[in-house]
Design a protein around this motif. Structure first.
Motif: not given
Lengths: 631, 75
Positions: A82-84, A253-257, A276-277
């Motif tokens: 998702v991040l990528v 991962t959600p926090a990074v998003l 950042i992602l």
């Protein structure tokens, strides 16, 4: 192109599957496109080809990632995909096709390398499962043997095993004979002879001969099946640390998003937000510990050491004290004559009398005495009288012969001279059981019988001490003299005899609770299960029995003592390896974040490169454990 | 109730497990508490009610995610 992509996103199932299946070809193709783009830019100065090949590479490359992201979101998981995907979409939006193409390519290529190297770390365990038998020759109603799948074998079936074939199930030989290599069960590669009535085990190999067996345990119930299940469960069991990392990455991962969205909202800098992602991808941290773990357990499985899970690895590596449950663990378990003294003349005759009497006895010491005397003719023995707890008196060749302990000699009024008395004291002190032989009231032979220390045990105990074990303790049911003798020879820290199973568990409890030590208990698992369960690490030695496999934390597949030091060295190396991996993973994230904040050169592509590089670094580091050997 | 052990292709990312677990749990007839996907051995284990869902449907739900099913065993 975009239409296909949308179609895929909206759930063209076959298309999705096709794309995911060809992930590796897609990675290759997008790599080629990127190369073409850059070449045409540098050689032909063609920005048109450059831009379009990168656009196509991005779209191709992001397709499998986006599909994975979509599937993850459907089951409410914010995965790395998702991040990528979001990052690539962002790069696309600001028309930075160079970054979108390179990031997707690196991500796919990294995944490919990860799969290849991960397979390597798992290879040791795979080798083990591949030793499982697949087919069997089963006797049908008409008496013929037909090849069937091993899953179609039921308890009670008669099976034929030919030379070179694997024994398909656990059972008993009903006819034929041969020798079997049981390395897969015991780790011992010397073939074992089997004849009618012998037990055979699934996964062992018939080296020569032909046997028919009756199936007694099939499939997962066989010893081999249980070992495989045990190892498979162990490699996926999670330690406290891993569970923490799992929980952590679930929110991480959600926090990074969210962080990147917040950064974008405030700075309106898309470039920074998507970087950042990518930097936030938690790859090495998530995979680092399981990789060390599986490689360590795999090395053990290959060397006859079954470690049940990562909790065991962490406890075992911090070991203070090893408790041995009986003298038999350290000794051969087969008493033999260790020392002897002869008195007076006609010793040869006396030896023949002794052998003749022992030949008819089934006393455990008799066997040792006979082995010592060797081949000899036996004379007829008459008027045999067994005196319980003392020995035997009989007449041989017209002589009155008494064979037994000191009490018997006193009963027989045999005079013990000073020399003999001194010998007796010395032999006893060295932990021998005494066999005295008197002919016509005169002492002729004194033999001291005791269990011998197993070869190389001394060196192995020394290795354990070198690995940081502070105390080696023996708790034995044998008498104190025997225990002391063994203890002195091996310089154990403490040795206690005459211990009942409940005494042993009380002793272990005291070590753990009052002295705060981390204690391993080495036992055979049958009558000592309370102690095995109570100790921080229960080690079943010479394993293979059900109870041993169930109750213990570590199973040493055969009674070769050197496995114990290998096991300890291996767990220490594995624990160290895990720490290194955590260090690499956390270190990389910190360096990346710092360079994002304090330097100019950080961008999405470099971030992805470092990210994939750190994943490979932890996998390669874990792989070193496969080759671990105790020096 | 039957229990199934499904051997999957090699799993490489820990998040694959979460996806497969999620997909299996969303099936009617699968006992949620028994669903276990293991990363290193790349296996899924679960109990299911064979009157509500078949092993083929269970396999399909995994295949739909793009993971290959190598073999499955039902007891």
């Amino acid at each position: 192109m975009k239409k296909v992509f949308v179609n895929v996103m909206l759930g063209g199932g076959d298309m999705q599957r096709y794309i995911l299946k060809n992930k590796n070809s897609i990675a290759l193709l997008s790599g080629v496109l990127i190369a073409v783009g850059f070449l045409s830019k540098w050689t032909m100065d063609s920005m048109l080809i450059f831009t379009w090949s990168l656009i196509i590479a991005s779209i191709l490359g992001v397709a499998p990632i986006a599909i994975q992201a979509y599937q993850a979101l459907r089951v409410k998981v914010v995965s790395i995909d998702v991040l990528v995907t979001v990052a690539v979409a962002g790069a696309f939006l600001i028309r930075n096709y160079e970054e979108s193409a390179i990031v997707t390519f690196l991500f796919l290529f990294g995944a490919y390398l990860e799969q290849r190297t991960l397979n390597k770390t798992r290879s040791a365990i795979k080798e083990l499962t591949e030793m499982a038998p697949e087919s069997a020759l089963k006797q049908m109603e008409d008496g013929e043997f037909v090849e069937v799948d091993v899953e179609d074998v039921d308890v009670g079936d008669i099976l034929l095993v030919k030379t070179g074939a694997k024994v398909p199930v656990d059972g008993t030989v009903v006819s034929g004979e041969g020798s079997v290599n049981e390395a897969s069960i015991t780790g011992e590669s010397i073939p074992v002879a089997k004849e009618k009535g012998s037990k055979v085990f699934a996964g062992t190999i018939l080296d020569n001969g032909t046997i028919q067996i009756v199936a007694e345990r099939v499939g997962e119930d066989t010893t081999f099946g249980r070992i495989i299940e045990l190892v498979e469960e162990a490699q996926d069991s999670k330690s406290e640390a891993e569970r923490f990392i799992d929980r952590f990455s679930k929110y991480y991962t959600p926090a990074v998003l969210i962080l990147s969205i917040v950064v974008w909202l405030f700075s309106r800098d898309v470039e920074l937000a998507i970087t950042i992602l990518v930097l936030g991808c938690p790859g090495a941290l998530v995979i680092g510990v399981p990789v060390s773990h599986v490689a360590g357990i795999g090395n053990g499985a290959r060397n006859g050491v079954l470690l049940k899970g990562s909790e065991v690895i962490s406890d075992f590596s911090k070991l203070d004290t090893i408790v041995f449950d009986r003298t038999g663990t350290l000794t051969v378990g087969n008493p033999s004559v260790a020392e002897k003294e002869y008195y007076g003349d006609n010793i040869d005759e006396a030896l023949v009398y002794l052998a003749s009497i022992e030949h008819e006895s089934d006393h455990p010491l008799a066997k040792a005495v006979l082995e010592e005397i060797g081949e000899t003719a036996f004379l007829p023995v008459e008027n045999t009288e067994v005196i319980k707890g003392e020995g035997i008196v009989a007449s041989v060749d017209g002589h009155r012969v008494a064979v037994g302990n000191v009490a018997l000699m006193e009963r027989e009024n045999v005079e013990l001279k000073d020399k003999a008395k001194a010998d007796i004291d010395l032999f006893e002190e060295r932990g021998n059981s005494l066999v005295l032989t008197a002919v016509d009231g005169e002492l002729k032979i004194l033999m001291g019988v005791r269990d011998q220390i197993r070869p190389r045990v001394k060196e192995d105990l020394l290795k354990l001490k070198k690995l940081g074990v502070k105390n080696l303790i023996m708790l034995s049911g044998d008498n104190q003299g025997t225990v002391d003798a063994v203890s002195r020879e091996l310089s154990l820290t403490e040795a206690h005899g005459n211990m009942l199973p409940q005494d042993k568990s009380a002793y272990i409890k005291r070590l753990i609770e009052e002295e705060g030590q981390i204690v391993a208990f080495v036992g055979d698992g049958v009558n000592d299960s309370p102690s095995l369960a109570l100790a921080n690490i229960g080690i079943a030695m010479g394993g293979g029995t059900d109870v041993a496999i169930e109750t213990s934390d570590v199973v040493l597949m055969n009674s070769d003592f050197s496995r114990l030091s290998h096991a300890l060295g291996l767990t220490k190396a594995t624990a160290r390896n895990m720490k290194q991996n955590i260090f690499i993973a956390v270190g990389v994230v910190l360096v990346l974040l710092a360079s994002l904040l304090f330097s100019e050169w950080m961008n999405m592509s470099i971030g992805m490169l470092v990210h994939e590089g750190s994943i490979l670094a932890v996998i390669l580091n874990g792989m070193r454990l496969l080759r671990y050997k105790l020096r | 109730m039957k229990s199934a052990t499904i051997q999957l292709e090699t799993l490489t990312c820990p998040s694959c497990m979460q996806k497969i677990e999620g997909a299996l749990k969303s099936l009617d007839g699968v006992d949620h508490d028994t669903v276990k996907v293991s990363f290193n051995s790349s296996k899924a284990k679960l109990d299911f009610d064979e009157t509500k869902v078949s092993i083929e449907e269970i396999e399909d739900s995994i295949k739909r995610l793009g993971y290959e099913v190598i073999k499955s065993r039902v007891k």
